[in-house]
Design an enzyme around this catalytic site. Structure first.
Site, PDB file in Angstrom:
ATOM      1  N   GLY A 196      -8.876   2.150  -1.071  1.00 56.01           N
ATOM      2  CA  GLY A 196      -9.569   3.062  -1.967  1.00 56.01           C
ATOM      3  C   GLY A 196     -10.594   3.943  -1.291  1.00 56.01           C
ATOM      4  O   GLY A 196     -11.311   4.689  -1.960  1.00 56.01           O
ATOM      5  N   ASP A 197     -10.694   3.868   0.050  1.00 58.44           N
ATOM      6  CA  ASP A 197     -11.660   4.692   0.779  1.00 58.44           C
ATOM      7  C   ASP A 197     -11.085   4.983   2.159  1.00 58.44           C
ATOM      8  O   ASP A 197      -9.903   4.724   2.404  1.00 58.44           O
ATOM      9  CB  ASP A 197     -13.027   4.000   0.846  1.00 58.44           C
ATOM     10  CG  ASP A 197     -14.192   4.992   0.842  1.00 58.44           C
ATOM     11  OD1 ASP A 197     -14.079   6.032   1.516  1.00 58.44           O
ATOM     12  OD2 ASP A 197     -15.214   4.729   0.181  1.00 58.44           O
ATOM     13  N   ASP A 198     -11.896   5.508   3.076  1.00 56.67           N
ATOM     14  CA  ASP A 198     -11.409   5.938   4.382  1.00 56.67           C
ATOM     15  C   ASP A 198     -10.574   4.846   5.050  1.00 56.67           C
ATOM     16  O   ASP A 198     -10.959   3.674   5.067  1.00 56.67           O
ATOM     17  CB  ASP A 198     -12.584   6.292   5.289  1.00 56.67           C
ATOM     18  CG  ASP A 198     -13.423   7.440   4.763  1.00 56.67           C
ATOM     19  OD1 ASP A 198     -12.955   8.160   3.857  1.00 56.67           O
ATOM     20  OD2 ASP A 198     -14.548   7.612   5.259  1.00 56.67           O
TER      21      ASP A 198
END
Length: 385
Positions: free
Chosen positions: A187-189
């Site tokens: 859900g992120d980098d």
């Protein structure tokens, strides 16, 4: 108890902690030096969901506080501090952080302390992590901080597309780190290189240096490969190559802010393919929050020597945005053999948005911004072709 015995037996050549097939529920625990944590096929180590039972530890000195909340932070599910000669491997067994309860606390605003990482190693060296599945981390998945001589390969890292702050791998104030042959969907980098936060990172003064990232595949609503935004100790000599990104927010993202200070230089992104990406390339000097109001607004980052070459994208909504800082323009930005095609956001959409940068562009489509065309010297960029 098993790791306590390994630590005190001290066998010559180290000891293997073998996790057999089955589901093993446990609280957070510490690794020790000269050990191998081996997960057999079908082995699942699950983190307890009793959030009250997680130990609290001090904030990282280069952050000055928890990343989300002031004060301390929850210890990572698997933790190591000052360890040497450690292997985490197996037959693609699973380390499951059961992060859903933590994500809900974040969404509800009920967190008292910063959420735990799934795996964090501090002040450690000579580490190999391979052939393991990491999933559902409460916060960042794998966080090597103040570490050196690490190899992370053949990893699968999974978290729901909407899970908050579930970065894949975040080498932080670390050196000689190789990340390769991984599939990451979070859900992120997917991978973010960091080095401390504002005045605390400046004071601690430890850079991330000598980072190799290659053969990564994955998807995320945020960045595929990122530098920052916490870069106060400096980030130097990073190579990211042979990366395949799908359904991603930003393909390549270099991000910093006023108050960060630090030098970001000699960064190369090459041979990157992206499909269904909102923005292909983003370099920004105004991204990321601050730990407190005591940061120095005159501590401006210095960004120079950024090469982006052999980058191909389809279904890209916007080619890129390259925005430096008025008091500290970003220099020697080289785009070479870059082709990012797709449908613009609208009739008035601009393919490239630039400001306070200088550099060169060779064989770039769509046509790059004026700041990269009008450069008087492009010789530094020819070696990138």
């Amino acid at each position: 108890m098993a790791i306590y015995r390994i630590e005190h037996v001290k066998r010559s050549g180290g000891t293997v902690l073998y996790i057999p097939p089955g589901v093993w529920l446990t609280g957070s625990f510490n690794l020790t030096s000269h050990m191998t944590l081996y997960l057999a096929r079908g082995a699942v180590i699950k983190a307890t969901q009793d959030t009250w039972s997680w130990p609290l530890i001090e904030p990282l000195p280069s952050y000055g506080r928890g990343r989300e909340r002031p004060g301390g932070r929850y210890m990572s599910f698997i933790h190591g501090d000052g360890i040497d000669d450690v292997i985490i491997t197996g037959e693609n067994g699973t380390i499951d952080g059961q992060g859903g309860i933590w994500w809900n606390m974040w969404r509800q605003g009920s967190l008292k302390y910063t959420r735990p990482n799934l795996l964090e190693l501090m002040h450690s060296k000579n580490i190999i992590i391979s052939n393991v599945i990491f999933k559902n981390s409460p916060f960042w998945n794998i966080h090597p901080v103040y570490c050196s001589n690490m190899v992370l390969r053949y990893l699968t890292i999974l978290a729901p597309y909407d899970s908050p702050n579930t970065d894949g791998i975040d080498p932080d104030s670390s050196s000689n780190v190789c990340i390769e042959d991984c599939y990451i969907a979070t859900g992120d980098d997917l991978v973010a290189v960091k080095s401390g936060w504002d005045e605390y990172g400046i004071a601690y003064g430890r850079s991330s240096n000598g980072i190799t990232i290659r053969r990564i595949t994955g998807s995320t609503p945020f960045a595929g490969i990122a530098i920052g935004s916490e870069t106060s100790g400096g980030v130097m000599n990073v190579v990211a190559e042979h990366v395949n990104l799908f359904n991603t927010g930003v393909g390549v993202h270099l991000k910093t802010n006023i108050g960060r200070g630090g030098v970001i230089k000699n960064i190369t992104f090459s041979d990157i393919y992206m499909d269904k990406v909102r923005k292909g390339i983003k370099i920004a000097g105004d991204v990321g929050d601050h730990p407190d109001s005591r940061y120095n607004p005159n501590a401006l980052p210095k960004v120079e020597g950024i090469t982006l070459k052999n980058i191909w994208g389809v279904n890209v909504q916007q080619a890129g945005s390259l925005q430096g800082l008025r008091g500290s323009p970003f220099t020697r930005i080289c785009l070479s053999n870059v082709n990012l095609s797709g449908t613009p956001l609208g009739a008035s959409a601009v393919s490239w948005k630039c400001g306070d940068i200088s550099g060169a562009a060779l064989a770039v489509h769509p046509s790059p911004c004026q700041e990269l065309i009008s450069s008087q010297s492009t010789s530094f960029c020819y070696g990138a072709v």
